[in-house]
Design a protein around this motif. Structure first.
Motif, PDB file in Angstrom:
ATOM      1  N   GLY A 329       0.753  -1.197  -0.181  1.00 49.26           N
ATOM      2  CA  GLY A 329      -0.008  -0.150   0.031  1.00 49.26           C
ATOM      3  C   GLY A 329       0.948   1.235   0.044  1.00 49.26           C
ATOM      4  N   LEU A 330       1.957   1.134   0.809  1.00 50.57           N
ATOM      5  CA  LEU A 330       2.778   2.490   0.582  1.00 50.57           C
ATOM      6  C   LEU A 330       3.548   2.746  -0.333  1.00 50.57           C
ATOM      7  CD1 LEU A 330       4.236   2.299   4.392  1.00 50.57           C
ATOM      8  CD2 LEU A 330       2.803   4.095   3.693  1.00 50.57           C
ATOM      9  N   LEU A 331       3.932   1.520  -1.130  1.00 49.18           N
ATOM     10  CA  LEU A 331       4.885   1.512  -2.169  1.00 49.18           C
ATOM     11  C   LEU A 331       3.945   2.257  -3.415  1.00 49.18           C
ATOM     12  CD1 LEU A 331       6.519  -1.602  -2.568  1.00 49.18           C
ATOM     13  CD2 LEU A 331       7.607   0.589  -2.172  1.00 49.18           C
ATOM     14  N   TRP A 346      -7.425   6.976  -2.579  1.00 50.99           N
ATOM     15  CA  TRP A 346      -7.846   6.569  -1.104  1.00 50.99           C
ATOM     16  C   TRP A 346      -7.578   4.794  -0.924  1.00 50.99           C
ATOM     17  CZ3 TRP A 346     -11.550   2.847  -0.518  1.00 50.99           C
ATOM     18  CH2 TRP A 346     -12.073   2.193  -1.791  1.00 50.99           C
ATOM     19  N   TRP A 347      -7.799   4.335  -2.016  1.00 52.23           N
ATOM     20  CA  TRP A 347      -7.671   2.697  -2.001  1.00 52.23           C
ATOM     21  C   TRP A 347      -6.089   2.514  -1.437  1.00 52.23           C
ATOM     22  CZ3 TRP A 347      -3.954   0.159  -4.683  1.00 52.23           C
ATOM     23  CH2 TRP A 347      -3.578   0.963  -6.179  1.00 52.23           C
ATOM     24  N   ARG A 348      -5.372   3.078  -2.018  1.00 57.29           N
ATOM     25  CA  ARG A 348      -3.847   2.948  -1.550  1.00 57.29           C
ATOM     26  C   ARG A 348      -3.682   3.043   0.121  1.00 57.29           C
ATOM     27  NH1 ARG A 348      -0.733   4.361  -6.665  1.00 57.29           N
ATOM     28  NH2 ARG A 348      -2.425   5.064  -8.061  1.00 57.29           N
ATOM     29  N   LEU A 349      -4.345   4.251   0.748  1.00 57.27           N
ATOM     30  CA  LEU A 349      -4.359   4.355   1.868  1.00 57.27           C
ATOM     31  C   LEU A 349      -5.140   3.537   2.747  1.00 57.27           C
ATOM     32  CD1 LEU A 349      -4.899   8.343   1.888  1.00 57.27           C
ATOM     33  CD2 LEU A 349      -2.667   7.197   2.496  1.00 57.27           C
ATOM     34  N   ALA A 350      -6.372   3.089   2.115  1.00 52.70           N
ATOM     35  CA  ALA A 350      -7.158   1.834   3.030  1.00 52.70           C
ATOM     36  C   ALA A 350      -6.214   0.626   2.951  1.00 52.70           C
ATOM     37  CB  ALA A 350      -8.325   1.696   1.971  1.00 52.70           C
ATOM     38  N   VAL A 351      -5.540   0.015   1.895  1.00 51.06           N
ATOM     39  CA  VAL A 351      -4.871  -1.090   1.793  1.00 51.06           C
ATOM     40  C   VAL A 351      -3.804  -0.936   2.987  1.00 51.06           C
ATOM     41  CG1 VAL A 351      -3.319  -2.374   0.475  1.00 51.06           C
ATOM     42  CG2 VAL A 351      -5.321  -1.844  -0.501  1.00 51.06           C
ATOM     43  N   ASN A 417       7.136  11.196  -2.424  1.00 55.65           N
ATOM     44  CA  ASN A 417       7.338  10.095  -3.183  1.00 55.65           C
ATOM     45  C   ASN A 417       8.383   8.993  -2.633  1.00 55.65           C
ATOM     46  OD1 ASN A 417       6.302  11.636  -5.983  1.00 55.65           O
ATOM     47  ND2 ASN A 417       5.008  10.632  -4.444  1.00 55.65           N
ATOM     48  N   THR A 418       9.539   9.404  -2.159  1.00 54.31           N
ATOM     49  CA  THR A 418      10.710   8.857  -2.005  1.00 54.31           C
ATOM     50  C   THR A 418      10.382   8.205  -0.654  1.00 54.31           C
ATOM     51  OG1 THR A 418      12.355   9.863  -3.497  1.00 54.31           O
ATOM     52  CG2 THR A 418      13.263   8.465  -1.646  1.00 54.31           C
ATOM     53  N   VAL A 419       9.897   9.185   0.329  1.00 54.74           N
ATOM     54  CA  VAL A 419       9.741   8.684   1.554  1.00 54.74           C
ATOM     55  C   VAL A 419       8.680   7.547   1.763  1.00 54.74           C
ATOM     56  CG1 VAL A 419       8.272   9.580   3.584  1.00 54.74           C
ATOM     57  CG2 VAL A 419      10.181  11.022   2.686  1.00 54.74           C
ATOM     58  N   PHE A 420       7.465   7.764   1.056  1.00 55.81           N
ATOM     59  CA  PHE A 420       6.612   6.548   0.930  1.00 55.81           C
ATOM     60  C   PHE A 420       7.237   5.112   0.457  1.00 55.81           C
ATOM     61  CE2 PHE A 420       3.562  10.480   0.954  1.00 55.81           C
ATOM     62  CZ  PHE A 420       3.415  10.327   2.026  1.00 55.81           C
ATOM     63  N   VAL A 422      10.106   4.306   0.536  1.00 56.05           N
ATOM     64  CA  VAL A 422      11.283   3.592   1.470  1.00 56.05           C
ATOM     65  C   VAL A 422      10.325   3.046   2.537  1.00 56.05           C
ATOM     66  CG1 VAL A 422      12.766   4.415   3.338  1.00 56.05           C
ATOM     67  CG2 VAL A 422      13.135   5.405   1.123  1.00 56.05           C
ATOM     68  N   ALA A 423       9.255   3.664   3.207  1.00 63.03           N
ATOM     69  CA  ALA A 423       8.840   3.158   4.171  1.00 63.03           C
ATOM     70  C   ALA A 423       7.792   1.792   3.870  1.00 63.03           C
ATOM     71  CB  ALA A 423       7.478   4.239   4.679  1.00 63.03           C
ATOM     72  N   GLY A 424       7.419   1.834   2.607  1.00 64.00           N
ATOM     73  CA  GLY A 424       7.020   0.812   2.079  1.00 64.00           C
ATOM     74  C   GLY A 424       7.742  -0.416   1.939  1.00 64.00           C
ATOM     75  N   ALA A 425       9.203  -0.155   1.471  1.00 66.27           N
ATOM     76  CA  ALA A 425      10.186  -1.098   1.440  1.00 66.27           C
ATOM     77  C   ALA A 425      10.547  -1.683   2.787  1.00 66.27           C
ATOM     78  CB  ALA A 425      11.310  -0.554   0.750  1.00 66.27           C
TER      79      ALA A 425
END
Length: 459
Positions: A329-331, A346-351, A417-420, A422-425
């Motif tokens: 979702g974060l990626l 919105w669906w990316r945040l929900a996931v 974009n890079t921050v999200f 990195v958090a997803g990874a």
């Protein structure tokens, strides 16, 4: 009432994030100032959660929990009336002290009330559900209050909640404590505060001062020294505040390690969500609160089910799936740009919210179930401490990425974009870690040990 206390602590976490753009404008502060508004609270919570858990076991969980509620409520008044950034940070420090008593106290009260592991997991799921509701209410409540008044209103809202909590909890909650709790480990307490404090200070200020500056390098060196001395003292102490034998349990060690990364990815990314919608997509503060709602609402809805799933299938499977879902979702959110329509956002945040909901309460339950009921306050304090350290890491490291990227010529939107990503990874790597451990784990470890002794309950 224990759940309501946790609701108030978590509400404060996300409601502040919604007000950061207004704080930045009215207090005339830069990114570092915003980081300290968030991290002054997180820093004190991280430093004192372990101590709060130990105090709850020894002096009474109800007593420590309600004392924290008093401090938190009064500190909210200090924040609301703060005439400057420094006063606001002072109030946030006091809030952190109160939260450090409330959070482990609330969880220990639940653990004492439900000694059977399967029932305790479900109760912790309910506790996590209230936490999710607090997270969900924060962005929307913050947006409404800031739009109608200003950032001060987000702290005034804690006052009626705190008063209701205190009036209702005094006659309802039953006191419980560890009858065999050792004397307070004063050297261990001091060393733990110094170790966590110097480490988190270096992480917070590293992005602004430079990671190679003498002050930051000195803080990291001191942190290593304090940690080494703390481990040595605790290993030799007859009554340590943090028995190192707890980490012989793979269940306890892995759950706390994963909790660090949950704090990193979740709180680190949430810190930037409102700023993304306001400064990149041009939304109002109220609309940004509404637009961040899917992640928190998904957590509120899914959290109660996480405990039931963990009780049925084992925490490792649920946590591994949850971390993978949150990471994806974060990626996906890392590909959102200024012109991306909200229907595709919105669906990316929900996931992401569903993924973290499947992760947090099973990890907390696993840490508590791996110890005896008498040590539930200590275990909850350690679990909450690791999450808060992860949160400090997230805000500090991801904030440093933004600063570095912008210094290199990247736009604020591209930096986020890079921050999200990195958090997803980070979430995906942690999912692989827990998944590999799942393959090696014994089936009997999937729920946790039976309690070894009942907890003394005081009417």
């Amino acid at each position: 009432m224990a759940c309501l206390g946790q609701f108030m602590v978590l509400l404060d976490s996300t409601i502040v994030g919604a007000a950061l753009p207004d704080m930045q404008a009215r207090l005339h502060t830069e990114m570092t100032g915003l980081q300290w508004i968030v991290n002054a609270y997180v820093l004190l919570v991280a430093m004192l959660l372990l101590t709060g858990g130990v105090f709850a076991d020894r002096f009474g969980r109800k007593r420590v929990f309600l004392s924290g509620a008093v401090v938190f409520t009064l500190a909210s008044v200090v924040c609301a009336l703060a005439p400057s950034l420094n006063w606001l940070i002072t109030g946030r420090v006091l809030q952190g002290i109160g939260a450090a008593a409330m959070s482990p106290g609330s969880l220990a009260l639940l653990a004492a009330a439900y000694p059977v592991p399967q029932e305790r997991v479900k109760a912790i799921g309910l506790w996590a559900g209230f936490s999710g509701i607090g997270l969900a209410a924060g962005p929307l409540a913050g947006g409404i209050l800031v739009e109608a008044f200003d950032w001060r209103a987000i702290f005034f809202v804690n006052v009626p909640i705190g008063v209701i909590l205190l009036l209702a909890a005094l006659p309802i909650l039953r006191e419980s404590r560890n009858p065999n709790a050792p004397a307070i480990d004063i050297p261990g307490t001091i060393l733990s505060i110094l170790a966590v404090g110097t480490l988190t200070y270096g992480l917070i200020e590293g992005g602004a001062r430079g990671w190679t500056s003498p002050v930051i390098l000195g803080s990291f060196i001191l942190a290593v020294v304090f940690i080494a001395v703390f481990v040595t003292v605790e290993a030799r102490s007859a009554t340590p505040m943090m028995p190192l034998r707890l980490f012989r349990s793979a269940l306890f060690t892995v759950s706390n390690t994963a909790m660090v990364m949950v704090g990193f990815s979740l709180m680190g990314s949430v810190f930037f969500l409102s700023q993304f919608f306001v400064h990149v997509q041009g939304a109002s503060i109220l609309n940004s609160g509404l637009e961040t709602l899917p992640i928190s609402l998904a957590m509120a809805i899914a959290s109660p089910y996480a405990g039931r799933l963990a009780a049925r299938y084992g925490f490792r499977i649920v946590v591994t799936v949850g971390l993978a879902v949150a990471g994806l979702g974060l990626l996906a959110f890392g590909f959102v740009h200024s012109d991306t329509g909200y229907a595709n956002v919105w669906w990316r945040l929900a996931v992401t919210g569903v993924g973290f909901a499947l992760t947090m309460s099973p990890l907390t339950g696993a840490a508590i179930q791996s110890v005896s009921p008498q040590e539930s306050g200590l275990a909850s304090g350690i679990s909450s401490t690791t999450r808060q350290i992860g949160a400090v890491l997230g805000v500090a490291v991801l904030g440093a990425i933004v600063t570095t990227r912008e210094a290199g010529g990247a736009s604020f939107g591209a930096s986020l974009n890079t921050v999200f990503m990195v958090a997803g990874a980070a979430s995906l790597v942690t999912a692989v870690f827990t998944g590999l451990w799942l393959v090696k784990a014994k089936p009997a470890e999937s729920v946790g040990p039976e309690p070894r002794r009942q907890v003394q309950t005081v009417d």
